[in-house]
Structures are given as structure tokens and as C-alpha cells.
Design an enzyme around this catalytic site. Sequence first.
Site, short mmCIF file in Angstrom:
data_model
loop_
_atom_site.label_atom_id
_atom_site.label_comp_id
_atom_site.label_asym_id
_atom_site.label_seq_id
_atom_site.Cartn_x
_atom_site.Cartn_y
_atom_site.Cartn_z
N GLU A 162 34.07 27.13 37.27
CA GLU A 162 32.61 27.06 37.49
C GLU A 162 31.91 26.47 36.27
O GLU A 162 30.96 25.71 36.39
CB GLU A 162 32.06 28.46 37.81
CG GLU A 162 32.54 28.97 39.18
CD GLU A 162 32.10 30.40 39.45
OE1 GLU A 162 32.57 31.30 38.73
OE2 GLU A 162 31.29 30.60 40.37
N GLY A 187 35.41 31.61 36.92
CA GLY A 187 34.28 31.22 36.07
C GLY A 187 34.63 30.05 35.16
O GLY A 187 33.74 29.31 34.73
N GLU A 204 38.76 34.16 42.83
CA GLU A 204 37.99 35.42 42.88
C GLU A 204 38.30 36.25 44.11
O GLU A 204 38.24 37.48 44.08
CB GLU A 204 36.49 35.12 42.83
CG GLU A 204 35.96 34.71 41.46
CD GLU A 204 36.06 33.24 41.17
OE1 GLU A 204 36.82 32.53 41.87
OE2 GLU A 204 35.37 32.76 40.25
N ALA A 216 36.00 34.61 34.34
CA ALA A 216 35.23 35.69 33.72
C ALA A 216 36.22 36.74 33.23
O ALA A 216 37.36 36.79 33.69
CB ALA A 216 34.30 36.30 34.76
C1 3H9 Z 1 35.51 35.35 37.80
O1 3H9 Z 1 35.71 34.36 37.16
C2 3H9 Z 1 34.17 35.72 38.35
C3 3H9 Z 1 33.16 34.61 38.25
O2 3H9 Z 1 33.24 33.77 39.38
C4 3H9 Z 1 31.73 35.09 38.29
C5 3H9 Z 1 31.24 36.00 37.27
C6 3H9 Z 1 29.79 36.24 37.35
N1 3H9 Z 1 40.11 38.59 32.43
O3 3H9 Z 1 48.59 36.90 33.90
P1 3H9 Z 1 49.08 36.94 32.51
C7 3H9 Z 1 44.96 39.00 30.77
S1 3H9 Z 1 36.74 36.46 38.11
C8 3H9 Z 1 40.67 39.51 31.64
O4 3H9 Z 1 50.16 37.89 32.19
P2 3H9 Z 1 50.13 34.27 32.78
C9 3H9 Z 1 46.05 39.71 31.55
O5 3H9 Z 1 45.62 40.96 31.97
C10 3H9 Z 1 38.15 35.82 37.25
N2 3H9 Z 1 41.97 39.51 31.30
O6 3H9 Z 1 49.50 35.49 31.98
C11 3H9 Z 1 47.16 39.77 30.53
O7 3H9 Z 1 46.86 40.83 29.65
P3 3H9 Z 1 48.04 41.69 28.99
C12 3H9 Z 1 38.79 34.69 37.96
C13 3H9 Z 1 42.73 38.52 31.78
O8 3H9 Z 1 50.40 33.22 31.78
C14 3H9 Z 1 46.98 38.47 29.74
O9 3H9 Z 1 45.64 38.05 29.97
N3 3H9 Z 1 40.01 34.32 37.30
C15 3H9 Z 1 42.20 37.54 32.61
O10 3H9 Z 1 51.22 34.74 33.66
C16 3H9 Z 1 47.92 37.36 30.18
O11 3H9 Z 1 47.81 37.22 31.60
C17 3H9 Z 1 41.21 34.84 37.64
O12 3H9 Z 1 41.31 35.61 38.56
C18 3H9 Z 1 40.83 37.58 32.93
N4 3H9 Z 1 40.23 36.66 33.70
O13 3H9 Z 1 48.97 33.78 33.75
C19 3H9 Z 1 42.39 34.39 36.83
N5 3H9 Z 1 43.19 36.69 32.95
O14 3H9 Z 1 48.83 40.75 28.17
C20 3H9 Z 1 43.19 35.57 36.40
C21 3H9 Z 1 44.30 37.14 32.35
O15 3H9 Z 1 47.30 42.72 28.23
N6 3H9 Z 1 44.30 35.25 35.54
N7 3H9 Z 1 44.03 38.24 31.63
O16 3H9 Z 1 48.81 42.27 30.14
C22 3H9 Z 1 45.44 34.68 35.98
O17 3H9 Z 1 45.58 34.30 37.11
C23 3H9 Z 1 46.57 34.55 34.99
O18 3H9 Z 1 46.34 35.47 33.96
C24 3H9 Z 1 46.73 33.14 34.36
C25 3H9 Z 1 47.81 33.23 33.23
C26 3H9 Z 1 47.21 32.16 35.42
C27 3H9 Z 1 45.46 32.67 33.73
#
Ligand code: 3H9
Length: 683
Positions: A105, A102, A125, A63
Site C-alpha cells: 500500500e 501495508g 491481510e 503493518a
Molecule cells: C497490514 O499490513 C494492514 C494494513 O493493510 C493496514 C493497516 C492500517 N508484523 O515469517 P517469518 C515477524 S497487515 C509483525 O518467520 P519469513 C514474524 O513474527 C500485515 N511481525 O519470516 C517473525 O518473528 P519471530 C500484512 C512480523 O522469511 C519474523 O518477523 N502483511 C510481520 O519466513 C520473521 O518472519 C503480512 O501479513 C509483521 N507484518 O517470511 C505479511 N511479518 O522471528 C506477514 C513478520 O519473532 N509476514 N513478522 O518469530 C509474512 O508473510 C512473512 O513474515 C514474510 C517473511 C514473507 C514477510
Amino acid sequence: MSSVGSVEVVGQVGILTIDNPPVNALGHAVRAALFDGLKTLIANAQVKGIVLTCADRTFFAGADISELGQPFREPGLNEVFDLLENREKPVVAAIFGTALGGGLETALACHRRIAVPSAKVGLPEVHLGVLPGAGGTQRLPRLVGVEAALDIITSGKSIAAKKALGLGLIDKLAEEGRLREDAIAYCEALIAENATAPLDRVRDRQDKVEAARGKPEIYAEFLKKNARAFRGFKAPFNIVKAVEAAAELDFDAGIKREWELFDELVQSTESAAQRYFFFAERSTTKVPDIGKDVKPLPINSVGVLGAGTMGGGITMNFLNAGIPVTLVETNQAALDRGIGVIRKNYENTAAKGRMTQEQVEQRMALITPSLSKGDLGEVDLIIEAVFEEMGLKKEIFGELDKIAKKGAILASNTSFLDLNEIASATSRPEDVIGLHFFSPANIMRLLEVVRGAETRPEVVATGMNLGKIIGKVPVLSGVCPGFIANRVMAVRGYAADQLVLEGPTPQAIDKALYDYGFAMGPFAMIDLVGLDVIGRGSNERTLYGDLVALDRLGQKKNGGFYDYDENRRATPSPVAAKVIADFAAFKGAQTRGDITDEEIVATTLYPVVNEAAKVLEEGIALRASDIDVACILGYNWPVYTGGPMFWADTVGLPKIVEGLKAMGMEPAKLLVEKAQSGGSFTR
Ligand code: 3H9
């Protein structure tokens, strides 16, 4: 179609591709595109099956975190999932990169999942203080069983595709680089199969959850086993309740329960703090006066001076990243000892199965041991990690200035000395930087990058980029004693040292801070480190000095603030109590009456907030969130409070100002300004 989604039809297969860089987060626009795209393909009579995938670098990474806790905009994920779980056309999720939260999911709501071997899946999450709120806690146990689901969701860890296949989380591996073709073929096979068999959905699978029905002991034991790891957090407890609901309730009731538990978490301060930390960690590298045009210098070889605990730990970071290190000591015995410790650390990791013996040897082969600084003439970066003594550091930097090649970066790992003075010993202060690692340097994720008065932008950019190379979070600091984390956290120690003279026992103070969320209180900590580290060498009479005079050095000898049994279990020490009372009398300290845990926390942590405000005011830290990141990653400040600055905003700045005044401390100017104007550090 919208700008983030596109559909195409290949034979009988409709392909829906979402393209929402950087990570295809499932924000409102993406959900709308999914909803519209699926409707289009379901309505298309030529299409008999659907492949859902993403463009760019990854399948949906979850999400959109910035939308969590905001007013909800339709369509929601569950409405999208109703379409994915349609009974007419099989839907295959084609996974690459990271299918997280998400994102996973969404894949679980598809009929089948195919992934390339390099893909990873997970439900992280919990790290945001929430739970998978789009069916993850209900569908995952139906695929992998309740025990595996508890483990996966409460740990938040990512699982490699191959392992996910073994667990039944995905159904098929695609060939690397051929995801599209393999997903289409898989979908065609399902279309053919579907002519004879009804489509099965994850939500309908009952065997795994039925096996766990009526067994509350599973959850009680799981919580007991993980009590330490879950302490202070809210999310793991709600996750366990949600997974239990998957076993005990029917699917729709389980989804409803999951949503209630999710909603409770997403409204909590703990989750707000953890979500804040997610973005805070990612913003540390943004340095206002260093744009993208300033390129980091290449670091292909490193020299480390000093093979002690710090030097050894620092070296391991580079070996892990495949970068050769010339490790220099002054004598053979120290060099052998340092290299021996590095090998032992790797062998311990290998013994736990987290590394192969071959990898141990590969890393060790990257070290060139040396007894001469003269061997550092060709390396790109030299990190000095010797004893904290200005004279010695200046002598070393003077020598390095003559030895290092032109353009090499000269870094000091000093934790409190003046970097500008160190740099003045060279003819190239523009190439000098501080790289302050935290012990154990191979484990702690914080790297303070200290910018000297003359450090050139490329060198700063290289320091910040090192975070990416060696897997640390870099926080930029200006020059001041202790830099950011040590400077602000030292104040907690001073406050505790004063407070213990006023009546509260070391155990009362430690307990209040432990309950706040720290791994241990300041007195337990100093007993672990050793009182002699602080207690000797002062000309004045000090509390630590009085304990050291009795040969109470802490855990290592005779106890310190506590007594210890042979199992290192601490008990209150009557001897220490007497030393404290005598010293308090000597200082003429006023005794206070009963004090609550809340007062102990305020007395020891408001001064930290005050010091942090000064660090910000002086421009030592770029932003309040950098201070929080430094304290969380450098001092294990509990992440669910968000760090000192976020916590201060939670408490309320006027209350902190009043509290400081009541303690006789002068509040920092910035703190007062913000308190008076109704401002905040982080909100
Ligand atoms: C969820 O899913 C809830 C659901 O169960 C239910 C809902 C009802 N959203 O980390 P990076 C941005 S909760 C918004 O540097 P990498 C990040 O801020 C979510 N922004 O890259 C950054 O921005 P900026 C569960 C996001 O290659 C840019 O993208 N998912 C999100 O080192 C690049 O990110 C997670 O917790 C996001 N979801 O790593 C996964 N994700 O360039 C969270 C990233 O402006 N994400 N951004 O600084 C990660 O773990 C890592 O970003 C990922 C890539 C491994 C994907």
C-alpha cells in the site's frame, strides 16, 4: 533522523531508507521515520525526486501485526501517504523481497514502482481476518481493475514481480542486484519528464474503476463463485464491499468506507483468532531447552520405508525440496505401484500448469527405488512408514540399527504407537524421533515432531528444522497415544458416537459441526474414510461393527451413516437410523429431547478442550498455541475460531468446566485451575 530511517542525497535524488529488522514492518517508529524523512527531503531544494526503499532483507512486509487492534498512534499511514503523494517531487518505491500488505500500500501511494525480478508483492491481510486498510482496496482496482483486485485481495496471494509488471501493479523491472542504481536512474528520468508533465497519482486514475461503475453483478457473481472458500470468514465479504466502494465512490469517500470496513474486522474475534494464529505458527519452533547453539544436522539424503500412501506422500516432500530419496518396499509390485502414484501426482500438477514436465522428470530422477533396507546405509535420515503394528516396527528398527550409518536419524511416522518402545529396539535411542505426517502427506502442512525420552537435542533440532526444508509447520510433541492432534481430536469422535445414541441424527450432528466451520462432520468423515477401518476387529459389539455387519462400509460400499446416490450425494439413511436405534437400546442410552446446534458443538468440542488441557498439563505440548496450530493444520479446525484453546478462552473457561461437569465428565486439573483463577490458555 531516527534510528530506523536514514536519508542521503545523490545528485537530484533523495534516498529514504528504512531499516527495521526483521521485515521492516510499518510499526509506529517506522511511520514516524517515514514522515520525518519525507518532510526533510521535500523541504530540501536540491532534491527534485525521491527513492523510497528499505535495508536488510525486504521492502516493508506490512503493518506491524502486533499493533493491529491496539489504540492507534500517529502518524498513521495515510498521513505518510499524503506526503508521498505530494505534487512537487516524484517518489519511486524501490522494491525487493516481499512488499506485502501495508508495504505494498505504501508503494501504491508512490508515483512509480520499480522492483527486482525476485521481488513479490501482495495484500495478504485476508489471512489475518482484515482488509488492506491503508488505501489498498481503493488504489489497487485503479491500477489493475476491479476483477483482478477482487481476486488478489481476497486470495491474499503473492505475485511475482514479472506478473505484477504485466498487471500494471509495478511500472518497471530493475536488474537483480542493481535496484538502487536503477531506481535512481528511473527517478532522474521522472524528474526530467516532470518538467513538462504534472505528476500523476494512482488515486487520480479513473478509467479502470469507471469501467466497473454501476455493475453490482460483478460482486454478486464473485461471491457466488467463491462461496465455499469464503464460508465462515468475515474478511472476504468486507473486502468485496470495499472494492465495490472503489468503483462507486470518489477516492476520499472510498478511503473512509475502507476504514469503516477495516475497523469492523479488526475488532472481530475472527481477526483476533487469525492474528493469534499468525504468531502461533511462528512460535512452534521455539523449544525452551534447545537454544540456537544446538545446530540441526545436515539432511542431504533420505530413506523412506514403505511406498504406500503415507510413504509416497512423505517422499514427495523431499523430492520437492531437491533431496534424493531411496524408497524401499518389500516387493516389486508395491514399489512400482508407489512410484507410479508419485509420478501420477506430479503429472496431474503439470497438467494443471503448476509444474513443467521437466520439473516432473527432475523430481522423479531423485528417487532410487529399492527392495533392500541394506541400501539405506549411507542416508542421513530414514523415515519408516509401514503398517501400524508394534512388533513390525520394532523388527524394522532393530534392522535399521544395524544398517544405518553412525549419527543417522531413525524416524518413525507412527501416528499412535509408543515411540520409546520403538526406540528400545535399537542400540541408539538418542537418534530415534517421530516424524508424524498427516495425510495427504505431500499437502497437509502439519508435521508433528515426536521427542522420545532419550532423543538427543541435535536430533530434535533437526526434526524442527525439517519444517523449513520441506515447507511444513513443525509442532513438538511428547510421547503419548495419538500425540497431540490425533489424541485431542479423537475425543470429538467419541463424543459424537455417544451423542448419536441419545437422539440427535448423524446429519444434525454433522450439520452443527459443519456450521461451526469444519469441512465435514464426524459421520460424513467416517463414511468417507470407510467404516471397516474402525468397525472390524473389535471383540465388543460396536455401532460401527453393526453397520459393517450389514456390509455398510461407507461411501465405498452400500453407504454408512448416510445413503449415497451415484453422484455420491448423501441422504439420511433409514437403515442406519434403525441400526443406531437398536444399538442405543442395546446400550440402554438415555434419549434427550430437542438439542440445539450450540449444544451439539458444546457436547462434541468441550471434551476436545478438556483433552487438550490434559495434553498441556502433561507437558506433551509445549504451549497451548502449539495445540491450536496442530488442530488447525492437521484437522482443518476453522482458523477463525483460533483452534480449541483460543476458542475455549473465547467461550470462557468457567462455562466449559460447568459444561463438562453437566455431561458427567471430569474437567482437567489445569482447566479447573485456570477457570477458578480467571486465567486463560491464550490471552
Ligand atoms: C497490514 O499490513 C494492514 C494494513 O493493510 C493496514 C493497516 C492500517 N508484523 O515469517 P517469518 C515477524 S497487515 C509483525 O518467520 P519469513 C514474524 O513474527 C500485515 N511481525 O519470516 C517473525 O518473528 P519471530 C500484512 C512480523 O522469511 C519474523 O518477523 N502483511 C510481520 O519466513 C520473521 O518472519 C503480512 O501479513 C509483521 N507484518 O517470511 C505479511 N511479518 O522471528 C506477514 C513478520 O519473532 N509476514 N513478522 O518469530 C509474512 O508473510 C512473512 O513474515 C514474510 C517473511 C514473507 C514477510
